[in-house]
Design an enzyme around this catalytic site. Structure first.
Site, PDB file in Angstrom:
ATOM      1  N   ASP A 126      34.323 -47.077 -39.317  1.00 38.83           N
ATOM      2  CA  ASP A 126      34.992 -48.354 -39.083  1.00 38.83           C
ATOM      3  C   ASP A 126      35.467 -48.889 -40.431  1.00 38.83           C
ATOM      4  O   ASP A 126      34.996 -48.459 -41.479  1.00 38.83           O
ATOM      5  CB  ASP A 126      34.010 -49.390 -38.503  1.00 38.83           C
ATOM      6  N   ASP A 128      35.189 -52.236 -42.519  1.00 37.80           N
ATOM      7  CA  ASP A 128      34.446 -53.499 -42.579  1.00 37.80           C
ATOM      8  C   ASP A 128      35.135 -54.457 -43.541  1.00 37.80           C
ATOM      9  O   ASP A 128      35.400 -54.092 -44.695  1.00 37.80           O
ATOM     10  CB  ASP A 128      33.006 -53.249 -43.043  1.00 37.80           C
TER      11      ASP A 128
END
Length: 198
Positions: A126, A128
């Site tokens: 992901d 962040d």
């Protein structure tokens, strides 16, 4: 004054507790930075996390403030460029123009890699991010921002940093009356993350 997600250099194996696993000592001996975490530490100390090569390798520790040799904050990494071609880095390039007028920064694996040059991202990572929001962000505006982030080429996890802690944008943009606010004292459900009262 250090804040959660800041990266600090200067912690050595000598600062690690006696029960630290071998991989922690290796990371510190190699000069890897540590990340400031949300926890209360004694005066003159800062609560940090050591990252290993594997996702499950995370170790909570404290570091003497006097040992800090270098500090990189998430905002320092907004314009950082990597030669690696990974979805999280593509998403970062995609979102820079969207966030240009905001006070934001890069955290997590992407922040660690961009600051240190140590490979921490993989194809499924992901992205962040942190957005400094000293003033209340309207829930409708949060929904609009989330809709844009959800067009990125990978999952984006953005934290809103309020004066009282951090709340996930995805949660604030959702329909729940109460949201989870995280700070050094722990986590609590609140109606308004910009208010000191629960």
């Amino acid at each position: 004054m250090v804040n959660a997600h800041d990266l600090l250099w200067g912690m050595t194996p000598a600062h690690a507790p006696a029960d630290a696993p071998a991989w922690v000592l290796e990371a510190l001996a190699a000069g890897h930075p540590v990340v400031v975490r949300r926890a209360v530490a004694s005066p003159g100390q800062v609560a940090v996390g050591v990252r290993g090569r594997l996702r499950e390798q995370r170790f909570a520790a404290v570091m003497p403030m006097a040992a800090v040799q270098r500090r990189v904050v998430p905002e320092d990494l907004r314009g950082a460029i990597s030669s690696r071609d990974l979805p999280a880095l593509q998403a970062l390039a995609q979102l820079r123009p969207v966030l240009a007028k905001k006070n934001w920064g890069v955290t997590g694996s992407a922040g660690f890699e961009l600051a240190s040059g140590i490979d921490a991202l993989h194809a499924k990572s992901d992205l962040d991010l942190i957005l400094r929001t000293p003033e209340r962000l309207d829930r409708g505006d949060a929904e609009d921002l989330l809709a844009i982030l959800d067009t990125a080429v990978c999952a984006v996890d953005l934290q809103l940093q309020t004066p009282f802690g951090a709340v996930a944008l995805r949660e604030w943009a959702g329909g729940s009356r109460r949201v989870l606010l995280k700070n050094a004292g722990g986590a609590q459900l609140v109606i308004d993350p910009w208010q000191a009262v629960a």
